[in-house]
Design an enzyme around this catalytic site. Structure first.
Site, PDB file in Angstrom:
ATOM      1  N   LYS A  28      79.737 -53.568  54.370  1.00 61.08           N
ATOM      2  CA  LYS A  28      80.031 -54.491  55.467  1.00 61.08           C
ATOM      3  C   LYS A  28      81.532 -54.576  55.756  1.00 61.08           C
ATOM      4  O   LYS A  28      81.936 -54.969  56.844  1.00 61.08           O
ATOM      5  CB  LYS A  28      79.478 -55.884  55.159  1.00 61.08           C
ATOM      6  N   TYR A  52      61.329 -57.603  51.057  1.00 61.17           N
ATOM      7  CA  TYR A  52      62.785 -57.634  50.935  1.00 61.17           C
ATOM      8  C   TYR A  52      63.199 -58.362  49.660  1.00 61.17           C
ATOM      9  O   TYR A  52      62.748 -59.475  49.398  1.00 61.17           O
ATOM     10  CB  TYR A  52      63.383 -58.323  52.158  1.00 61.17           C
ATOM     11  N   TYR A  72      69.443 -53.352  48.023  1.00 62.48           N
ATOM     12  CA  TYR A  72      69.687 -52.254  48.967  1.00 62.48           C
ATOM     13  C   TYR A  72      69.795 -50.902  48.260  1.00 62.48           C
ATOM     14  O   TYR A  72      68.918 -50.049  48.374  1.00 62.48           O
ATOM     15  CB  TYR A  72      70.955 -52.530  49.781  1.00 62.48           C
TER      16      TYR A  72
END
Length: 336
Positions: A49, A263, A289
């Protein structure tokens, strides 16, 4: 493409390393594996990010914002890095945290939740899964406006066309490193979540006519939905960056075989992948992730879907602080 036309803050003093993974490659007995260490990007504890925030925060500053507002899951790496960017720039930050797993928010939890407090988040709003995320952030912005302040809304994962420019730039960085190393990559594998990293890489590869296929490994959504999301964003960032030709639909591959129950919910394949990367290469993945993306990489090598003659680059998108919130699941005793 001319990315210099876009305002950008710089949070990393140089490129991130591309390293061989000889021990893991030998253990799997298949493709030759390399890793792009975007876990070593700048800002607190690094992660993908950061590249997106370089463009988004530059825009926030240009607009005179005094507060960054963003949204993520309760252990969000993106929220950690947005908060870190705010600290770096002397801004305030407010977070909206979505409980994608019911009851999962614990303000006293380890991992990123601990870092939110340590970095000095101004306020945290907790919402339930399925809440309108944009509306929740707009409510925070309205509250700031009533105080005479100016908030800047950053979408989840920093994944809009402007943020995804960070991974168009990363694709160009990879190609330059590949040339300098004398290593031609046959495939790139990356986690596919909020879509900005995956979309930006694809747009950058196509914009440079590199012809390297990109395989996304989903961490949340079913394949058809995720491929639609990534394609839409890849087209948007390609248009913003001036990429020619357009991004074809068949350039987007988002495999959903390793999502598991949902998730952030652990899987045996994720646990194995995290432990293999740590014990073979000394690399810490995250359970949400990169752990699931690495599980996909390992599964594709073992099945032969990635050929033994291929040279593959795995993009490590960071997130290791979340490991400490999953210690009971990832420890040797728990996985034995």
């Amino acid at each position: 493409m001319n990315l210099a036309q876009f305002a950008r803050r710089r949070y990393t003093p140089g490129v991130t390393a591309i390293e061989p993974m000889p021990h893991l490659s030998r253990s799997l007995g298949g493709a030759t594996l390399y890793i792009k260490r975007d876990d070593q990007l700048g800002l607190t504890a690094g992660g993908n990010k950061t590249r997106k925030l370089e463009f988004l925060v530059a825009d926030a500053l240009a607009q005179g914002a005094d507060t960054l507002i963003t949204v993520g899951a309760v252990q969000s790496n993106h929220c950690r890095l947005t908060l870190a960017a705010a600290v770096r720039e002397g801004l305030k930050c407010r977070l909206v945290l979505e409980q994608r797993v019911p009851g999962s928010y614990d303000p006293a939890a380890s991992g990123n939740n601990f870092l939110f407090d340590l970095l000095g988040v101004e306020a945290v709003t907790v919402i339930e899964a399925g809440t309108d995320l944009q509306a929740a952030m707009e409510a925070v912005a309205a509250d700031l406006a009533a105080q005479g302040r100016k908030g800047y809304i950053i979408p989840g994962g920093g994944s809009n066309a402007l943020g995804a420019l960070g991974y168009v730039a990363c694709a160009e960085e990879i190609l330059q490193q590949s040339f300098e190393m004398g290593v031609a990559f046959d495939r790139i594998v990356v986690a596919s979540g909020s879509a900005g990293t995956h979309a930006g890489i694809v747009a950058g590869i196509i914009g440079n006519s590199a012809g390297i296929p990109v395989t996304g490994v989903n961490v949340r959504r079913p394949r058809p939905e995720q491929e639609g999301n990534v394609h839409k964003l890849a087209c948007a960032v390609a248009d913003l960056a001036g990429v020619v030709p357009e991004v074809p639909r068949d350039a987007i591959v988002c495999l959903d075989d390793w999502v598991g129950p949902g998730y952030s919910i652990p899987t045996p394949e994720m646990v194995e992948a995290v432990r293999l990367f740590a014990s073979h290469e000394g690399v810490l993945l995250d359970p949400v992730y990169t752990g699931k993306a690495a599980a996909g990489l390992i599964g594709l090598v073992r099945s032969g879907a990635i050929g033994a003659d291929e040279t593959v680059l795995f993009i490590h998108t960071g997130g290791a602080p979340a490991l400490y919130a999953y210690q009971g699941i990832l420890s040797g005793a728990a996985s034995a």
